[in-house]
Scaffold this motif. Structure first.
Motif, PDB file in Angstrom:
ATOM      1  N   GLN A   1       0.829  -1.211   0.000  1.00 52.98           N
ATOM      2  CA  GLN A   1       0.000   0.000   0.000  1.00 52.98           C
ATOM      3  C   GLN A   1       0.867   1.266   0.000  1.00 52.98           C
ATOM      4  OE1 GLN A   1      -0.621   2.061   2.914  1.00 52.98           O
ATOM      5  NE2 GLN A   1      -2.734   2.787   2.757  1.00 52.98           N
ATOM      6  N   PRO A   2       1.882   1.399   0.877  1.00 49.89           N
ATOM      7  CA  PRO A   2       2.719   2.607   0.787  1.00 49.89           C
ATOM      8  C   PRO A   2       3.527   2.680  -0.515  1.00 49.89           C
ATOM      9  CG  PRO A   2       3.530   1.134   2.522  1.00 49.89           C
ATOM     10  CD  PRO A   2       2.212   0.608   2.077  1.00 49.89           C
ATOM     11  N   ALA A   3       3.971   1.527  -1.027  1.00 49.28           N
ATOM     12  CA  ALA A   3       4.688   1.548  -2.312  1.00 49.28           C
ATOM     13  C   ALA A   3       3.776   2.160  -3.378  1.00 49.28           C
ATOM     14  CB  ALA A   3       5.110   0.138  -2.711  1.00 49.28           C
ATOM     15  N   SER A   4       2.515   1.766  -3.390  1.00 47.54           N
ATOM     16  CA  SER A   4       1.577   2.275  -4.400  1.00 47.54           C
ATOM     17  C   SER A   4       1.292   3.760  -4.202  1.00 47.54           C
ATOM     18  CB  SER A   4       0.265   1.506  -4.335  1.00 47.54           C
ATOM     19  OG  SER A   4       0.464   0.206  -4.782  1.00 47.54           O
TER      20      SER A   4
ATOM     21  N   VAL B   1      -0.676   5.721  -8.847  1.00 51.43           N
ATOM     22  CA  VAL B   1      -1.588   4.579  -8.708  1.00 51.43           C
ATOM     23  C   VAL B   1      -0.764   3.312  -8.873  1.00 51.43           C
ATOM     24  CG1 VAL B   1      -3.525   3.340  -9.765  1.00 51.43           C
ATOM     25  CG2 VAL B   1      -3.555   5.844  -9.650  1.00 51.43           C
ATOM     26  N   GLY B   2      -1.048   2.323  -8.028  1.00 52.13           N
ATOM     27  CA  GLY B   2      -0.332   1.053  -8.142  1.00 52.13           C
ATOM     28  C   GLY B   2      -1.250  -0.096  -8.483  1.00 52.13           C
TER      29      GLY B   2
ATOM     30  N   LEU C   1       3.379  -2.374  -8.054  1.00 46.79           N
ATOM     31  CA  LEU C   1       4.186  -1.529  -8.939  1.00 46.79           C
ATOM     32  C   LEU C   1       3.330  -0.433  -9.556  1.00 46.79           C
ATOM     33  CD1 LEU C   1       5.042  -3.548 -12.193  1.00 46.79           C
ATOM     34  CD2 LEU C   1       3.408  -4.322 -10.520  1.00 46.79           C
ATOM     35  N   PRO C   2       3.961   0.695  -9.896  1.00 49.66           N
ATOM     36  CA  PRO C   2       3.169   1.821 -10.392  1.00 49.66           C
ATOM     37  C   PRO C   2       2.600   1.567 -11.784  1.00 49.66           C
ATOM     38  CG  PRO C   2       5.476   2.479  -9.944  1.00 49.66           C
ATOM     39  CD  PRO C   2       5.387   1.002  -9.770  1.00 49.66           C
ATOM     40  N   CYS C   3       1.373   2.077 -12.022  1.00 52.91           N
ATOM     41  CA  CYS C   3       0.760   1.874 -13.338  1.00 52.91           C
ATOM     42  C   CYS C   3       0.008   3.109 -13.819  1.00 52.91           C
ATOM     43  CB  CYS C   3      -0.158   0.660 -13.328  1.00 52.91           C
ATOM     44  SG  CYS C   3      -1.570   0.822 -12.229  1.00 52.91           S
TER      45      CYS C   3
END
Lengths: 484, 95
Positions: free
Chosen positions: A179-182, A444-445, A434-436
């Protein structure tokens, strides 16, 4: 030197002597000095030892066979024990705790040659989805300083996103890496439960906690995972299954698409993931619709199980052997109670009380046992889907990064932030976030979820996507964060 | 959730709360308990509970004594020690 460089380029530059490990460490320490006051990613910066270790890395680099991460800086989430450097878990309870030993993750990463910059901020005892419960203050999202970075590994994600470190460790119990990565626009992996040792990683919910890597790209995540993973005789739940192996680069996958998960999703976020789905098809992968049952009940089951495990794990904090002890107490029980009351924040107390309630006489069957049964149904739902697909493409979060303080007063709404990450955690599966794309200038991930121990496949899927897109190469401007 | 239940949970958890936090926690726990009752909608008859998601044998280390820590080092981080013991307030009334 520039920020946001990947591991391969850093390694090549260090070995070609474009710059030294000491110069590289100075570069990142300067970034931290410039940005940390605004973003608050680091609880502790270990500058002196970092430079000593960088100097040692330079000596190794002069040898013929330096370690894989030799001289590359890293930040550790502040729940991995580090000998001689305080490990706070972002709690007043452990505000001055200095562990006598390194966690296995920290030890292995040091053996791989990486140089520790410091310890990153997090939700207290990893309990939170916004990094607002830290005793050391909220972390801010580098993309917009009025927004949360996600949690609980919010400091780790924000430190990578803002270019204060190329690599960071995190931990994921119900979504705390993904969640924080996204929300911060970076890449993070929750490995299969058992892939990475939990020895020396401060426990929240022992049947769910799993350490993992955060970085700019799936390729860098793979590099860090290689240093973190492996069987550890000191963790009885550590799996003895060998290293993660990437499949052939031209392998095409069958990717599951759980359509029902997208029904209530923000349409702009859904559009980003739909575009990614088309990209995967264009890359030669096949999409197949799958069903994942009991997703709504999974969050409820998770909060019962994780709170029950937290209430027992946190019983160890009694003010006797380590951690905070109250100054004044009448007797032993009073000392326990005052030490714990002063040491823990309100979210931690709420989870201990919830867990104690669900484990108490008369409620055990209705809550705890029921939740364990739902856990089986959720896991079996995934295993059934994996009979026909290699991995599953899913959202990570129901929204982009939200405003600081906007959900803090409503724990149930905050818990719902983890709707898409929790089922994966209950099932113990690996998932790469991963980002998209972007919605209103916020990242947004998406996540690629694999069967147990299929980290190689989900990483290969992520690498293939990032080979054709540049979402992971977008970085925040940081103009308002800079103090120089 | 009534006062008695909150008090019992606080005693079991070795925690205390001031009046303001107690009211907030009471509201939160009511909301959380209401939320987790969504589990009742799932039929779990004949479903075995699952404690760990990954089916792995738990390998045991050899049953061999090892000295892998130093008592002085571990006690150096304790709030109060003396002569190799942890010090705590009195447990029994001396009268």
């Amino acid at each position: 030197m520039k920020p946001f460089i990947g591991v391969q380029e850093l390694r090549n530059d260090l070995r070609a002597k474009k710059y030294s490990a000491v110069e590289l460490a100075h570069f990142y320490l300067d970034c931290i000095s410039e940005l940390n006051d605004s973003i608050n990613c680091f609880i502790t910066v270990d500058a002196d030892r970092c430079l000593d270790r960088a100097a040692a890395a330079d000596r190794h680099l002069a040898e013929s066979d330096p370690q894989p991460l030799c001289g590359i800086p890293i930040a550790h989430k502040d729940l991995f024990c580090t000998a001689g450097l305080r490990t706070t878990c972002a709690s007043n309870m452990l505000g001055s705790f200095i562990a006598p030993y390194d966690s296995t993750v920290v030890k292995q990463i040091a053996e791989a040659g990486a140089v520790t910059l410091g310890k990153t901020n997090m939700d207290e005892f990893a309990m939170g989805s916004s990094n607002e419960t830290s005793w050391f203050g909220v972390v801010r999202n580098p993309w917009n300083l009025s927004r949360v970075p996600g949690g609980s590994s919010g400091g780790a994600a924000a430190s990578v996103s803002s270019g204060m470190t190329p690599l960071a460790t995190g931990s994921d119990t119900g979504g705390s890496i993904r969640q924080p990565a996204s929300l911060c626009g970076i890449t993070g992996l929750k490995p299969t439960y058992g892939r990475v040792s939990r020895f020396g990683m401060i426990a929240f919910a022992s049947s769910l906690d799993q350490g993992g890597p955060l970085a700019h790209s799936a390729s860098d995540v793979y590099e860090l995972l290689a240093a973190m993973e492996g069987h550890d005789p000191q963790d009885s739940t550590s799996a003895d299954i060998g290293k993660t192996v990437l499949p052939e680069s031209d392998r095409s996958f069958v990717i599951g698409y759980p359509e029902s998960l997208f029904d209530d999703l923000d349409k702009n976020i859904a559009a980003c993931i739909e575009r990614a789905r088309q990209q995967f098809e264009a890359l030669g992968h096949r999409i197949e619709v799958v069903e994942l049952p009991h997703i709504d009940a999974a969050i409820a089951a998770y909060y019962v199980l994780s709170s029950a495990e937290a209430s027992t794990n946190l019983a160890r904090y009694d003010g006797v052997r380590y951690g905070h002890r109250t100054d004044v107490s009448e007797d032993l029980l009073d000392m326990y109670c005052r030490s714990r009351t002063e040491g823990f924040g309100l979210e931690v107390k709420r989870r201990i009380l919830t867990g104690t309630y669900s484990l108490s006489v008369g409620y055990f069957d209705a809550y705890y046992l029921k939740a364990q049964k739902i856990r089986r149904l959720v896991r079996d739902g995934f295993l059934s889907a994996f009979e026909s697909v290699d991995m599953i493409l899913a959202p990570v979060t129901p929204n982009t990064a939200f405003e600081i303080n906007s959900l803090k007063a409503d724990p149930v709404e905050m818990y719902k932030q983890d709707l898409y990450t929790i089922p994966v955690s209950l099932a113990g599966l690996p998932a790469l976030a991963l980002p998209c794309g972007f919605v209103d200038d916020l990242p947004v991930g998406m996540q690629l979820i694999g069967p147990h121990f299929a980290e190689g496949e989900v990483l290969a899927g992520g690498m293939a996507f990032q080979g054709e897109t540049d979402w992971h190469e977008h970085h925040p401007s940081l103009e308002s964060a800079s103090t120089s | 959730m009534d006062d008695e239940t909150i008090e019992r949970l606080l005693t079991l958890s070795q925690l205390s709360l001031d009046i303001e936090d107690r009211e907030k926690i009471r509201r939160d726990l009511d909301a959380i308990i209401g939320f987790i009752e969504i589990m009742d909608q799932v039929n779990t008859e004949e479903v075995e509970p699952l404690a760990h998601a990954v089916d792995l044998d738990q390998p045991l280390r050899k049953d061999r004594a090892v000295i892998d820590f130093d008592r002085d080092v571990f006690q150096s981080i304790a709030p109060k020690t003396a002569d190799g013991f942890y010090l705590v307030p009195k447990v029994l009334d001396q009268n």
